[in-house]
Design a protein around this motif. Sequence first.
Motif, PDB file in Angstrom:
ATOM      1  N   LEU A   1      -2.833   0.437   8.841  1.00 50.03           N
ATOM      2  CA  LEU A   1      -3.749   0.982   7.722  1.00 50.03           C
ATOM      3  C   LEU A   1      -4.860   1.418   8.085  1.00 50.03           C
ATOM      4  CD1 LEU A   1      -2.489  -0.932   4.469  1.00 50.03           C
ATOM      5  CD2 LEU A   1      -1.748   1.321   5.288  1.00 50.03           C
TER       6      LEU A   1
ATOM      7  N   THR B   1      -7.488   7.305   0.054  1.00 48.39           N
ATOM      8  CA  THR B   1      -8.354   7.137   1.029  1.00 48.39           C
ATOM      9  C   THR B   1      -9.831   7.406   0.530  1.00 48.39           C
ATOM     10  OG1 THR B   1      -7.761   9.134   1.777  1.00 48.39           O
ATOM     11  CG2 THR B   1      -6.612   7.590   3.008  1.00 48.39           C
TER      12      THR B   1
ATOM     13  N   THR C   1      -8.809   3.306   3.906  1.00 48.80           N
ATOM     14  CA  THR C   1      -7.994   2.820   2.854  1.00 48.80           C
ATOM     15  C   THR C   1      -8.797   2.577   1.687  1.00 48.80           C
ATOM     16  OG1 THR C   1      -6.215   2.230   4.022  1.00 48.80           O
ATOM     17  CG2 THR C   1      -6.143   1.341   1.894  1.00 48.80           C
TER      18      THR C   1
ATOM     19  N   PHE D   1      -1.247   4.904  -0.664  1.00 48.32           N
ATOM     20  CA  PHE D   1      -2.483   4.165  -0.574  1.00 48.32           C
ATOM     21  C   PHE D   1      -3.589   5.449  -0.774  1.00 48.32           C
ATOM     22  CE2 PHE D   1      -1.408   4.728   4.002  1.00 48.32           C
ATOM     23  CZ  PHE D   1      -2.724   5.508   4.353  1.00 48.32           C
TER      24      PHE D   1
ATOM     25  N   GLU E   1       0.714  -1.270   0.030  1.00 45.74           N
ATOM     26  CA  GLU E   1      -0.033   0.177  -0.031  1.00 45.74           C
ATOM     27  C   GLU E   1       0.825   1.286   0.184  1.00 45.74           C
ATOM     28  OE1 GLU E   1      -3.035   0.349  -0.569  1.00 45.74           O
ATOM     29  OE2 GLU E   1      -4.137  -1.607   0.231  1.00 45.74           O
TER      30      GLU E   1
END
Length: 235
Positions: free
Chosen positions: A144, A100, A148, A98, A95
């Motif tokens: 995380l 969001t 995500t 990553f 990730e």
Amino acid sequence: MMVKLVRHTPEPERTVAMSARLCYSPIGAAQLEEKISDEQAASLVRKLVSMGHLSTLEHVTFTFAIEGVSRVLTHQLVRHRIASYSQQSQRYVKEHDFETIVPASIASKPEAKAKFDKLMTEIQAMYDEFIALDIPAEDARYILPNATETKIVCTFNARSLLNFFSLRCCTRAQWEIRALANEMLRQCQAVAPVIFENAGPTCVSEGVCHEGAMSCGRLQAILAAKTKAEQKQKQ
């Protein structure tokens, strides 16, 4: 959010009608399929759905590719057990950078959005640091956030979809999965309009609300509109 109906059973309503007819016919399914007109299939499917005889709807399936959604959404989605899921793995897909999903309630408030972005940046930096320290991705992923972005493919049969829509199209459902359900329903109605013509929350599909004191009040509005229409017809 990107939602695409990538596969579905060809001629789903004819498949349902053929399966239902077979239960009461001395001839085989192939012969029945040839004998049933589209109009007859539509009429039979409406009858089956209205009577709650839904087992034959399980013969038709719909596969969706879904992207740009959060892990909050997919945690809810996979609770619908009569379906098949294949989700992008955080164990095998690192990730880095990553994305969001940001709720509107946060995005609309500059101070909250700034704090959200700061936290996501810090989590990204810590994740990258863990990977650099040779911590396996399957362990680094523990930090995380639910925000995500993820991708998932899911396959439902039509009966399971009717149940899914009754729960997740409701205004009481969480906003992100409700948006997903509404878009899935729209695409299902395009290819199987008879099966899904009355699909949606129970206030729409059944004329009842199971939310009790937490009801949004939509049922009352639907019933009032129905009464008004009936009175107008009598005039």
